[in-house]
Design an enzyme around this catalytic site. Structure first.
Site, PDB file in Angstrom:
ATOM      1  N   LYS A   1     -10.276  -3.818  11.513  1.00 15.45           N
ATOM      2  CA  LYS A   1      -8.964  -3.701  11.932  1.00 15.45           C
ATOM      3  C   LYS A   1      -8.757  -4.526  13.396  1.00 15.45           C
ATOM      4  CE  LYS A   1      -7.912   0.980  10.270  1.00 15.45           C
ATOM      5  NZ  LYS A   1      -7.630   2.300  10.591  1.00 15.45           N
TER       6      LYS A   1
ATOM      7  N   ARG B   1       1.458  -3.678  -8.251  1.00 15.57           N
ATOM      8  CA  ARG B   1       0.902  -4.408  -9.085  1.00 15.57           C
ATOM      9  C   ARG B   1       1.516  -4.241 -10.411  1.00 15.57           C
ATOM     10  NH1 ARG B   1      -3.697  -2.054  -6.671  1.00 15.57           N
ATOM     11  NH2 ARG B   1      -4.736  -3.588  -5.241  1.00 15.57           N
TER      12      ARG B   1
ATOM     13  N   ARG C   1      -6.237  -7.606  14.031  1.00 12.70           N
ATOM     14  CA  ARG C   1      -5.316  -7.603  15.362  1.00 12.70           C
ATOM     15  C   ARG C   1      -5.271  -8.985  15.930  1.00 12.70           C
ATOM     16  NH1 ARG C   1      -5.176  -2.145  19.111  1.00 12.70           N
ATOM     17  NH2 ARG C   1      -4.776  -0.716  17.617  1.00 12.70           N
TER      18      ARG C   1
ATOM     19  N   GLY D   1      -0.051   4.773  -1.484  1.00 21.09           N
ATOM     20  CA  GLY D   1      -1.464   5.486  -1.015  1.00 21.09           C
ATOM     21  C   GLY D   1      -1.105   6.764  -0.440  1.00 21.09           C
ATOM     22  N   TYR D   2      -2.173   7.344   0.094  1.00 20.58           N
ATOM     23  CA  TYR D   2      -1.980   8.783   1.066  1.00 20.58           C
ATOM     24  C   TYR D   2      -0.988   8.628   2.036  1.00 20.58           C
ATOM     25  CZ  TYR D   2      -2.774  12.950   3.566  1.00 20.58           C
ATOM     26  OH  TYR D   2      -2.575  13.906   4.389  1.00 20.58           O
TER      27      TYR D   2
ATOM     28  N   GLY E   1       0.943  -1.170   0.040  1.00 20.48           N
ATOM     29  CA  GLY E   1       0.053  -0.050   0.021  1.00 20.48           C
ATOM     30  C   GLY E   1       0.929   1.297   0.021  1.00 20.48           C
ATOM     31  N   GLY E   2       1.970   1.083  -0.345  1.00 22.39           N
ATOM     32  CA  GLY E   2       3.089   2.276  -0.514  1.00 22.39           C
ATOM     33  C   GLY E   2       2.902   3.405  -1.176  1.00 22.39           C
TER      34      GLY E   2
END
Length: 215
Positions: free
Chosen positions: A134, A36, A138, A14-15, A11-12
């Site tokens: 989330k 991807r 965990r 993204g925001y 997810g690097g």
């Protein structure tokens, strides 16, 4: 001097991820980003990916939904940091399975960066569903015995300010707001992520919650 951890970001682009990836490089960590094939070949992220390459980031072809590619990428690193967006939060179980199979990861940081989902009370939809996912992630991490750090940074103003805390707004908000002071002070997302990156993989935070709050 201890060697720097090799870090894989999922997810690097993204925001949150784009700032954290750069902070990881600036902190001296060998940094890898899972991307991807469609992202590599598409135009939407080309400028960001070129920036990553210039920084020395290692781009690894793979997909959260492709187990084999995940395991292959994870075997190259010591630490895995997920900064995936809300649509992929539940799919982090696939990251957990890949980490377990790879067997070499010293720490996993699931995508958090908000409230402490184990202690929040009175949440309403659509936020409640996000917190529930989330929390399940965990429990899955803990059940597999994977060393972890949960980062609770209570969100980022830069993400919510443009829509004035209305993430599902379809048009610019017309609400009136009061800006304190002269309106000029700025907070750098990169400076915060650099601080966060340095703190969140330190030994004292292993298998603990790392809370970042205003003094």
């Amino acid at each position: 001097m201890a060697s720097k951890s090799k870090i894989l970001f999922i997810g690097g682009t993204g925001y949150i991820g784009k700032f954290t990836v750069e902070a990881s490089v600036k902190a001296g960590h060998p940094t890898f980003v899972l991307v991807r094939e469609s992202t590599i070949s598409g135009p939407s992220k080309s400028q960001l990916l070129d920036h990553f390459k210039n920084l020395g980031v290692n781009l690894v072809i793979g997909d959260v939904l492709n187990h084999e590619s995940l395991v292959k990428a994870i075997k190259q690193v010591d630490v895995v940091i997920s900064t995936v967006g809300h649509t992929l939060l539940a799919d982090q179980v696939k990251i957990i399975a890949a980490i377990k199979e790879a067997g070499n990861v010293k720490r996993f940081l699931p995508s958090e960066f908000g409230n402490d989902v184990d202690r929040v009370e009175g949440a309403v939809e659509p936020t409640k569903s996000t917190y529930d996912v989330k929390a399940k992630i965990r429990r899955a991490v803990e059940a597999e015995g994977i060393p972890y750090t949960y980062v609770e940074s209570y969100c980022f103003d830069g993400y919510f300010l443009p829509n004035l805390l209305q993430p599902e707004a379809t048009a610019p908000p017309r609400d009136k707001v009061v800006i304190l002071g002269d309106g000029n002070p700025k907070v750098s997302s990169f400076d915060f992520q650099l601080f966060l990156t340095r703190k969140m993989i330190l030994e004292p935070t292993l298998s603990k919650r790392l809370m970042i709050r205003e003094p």
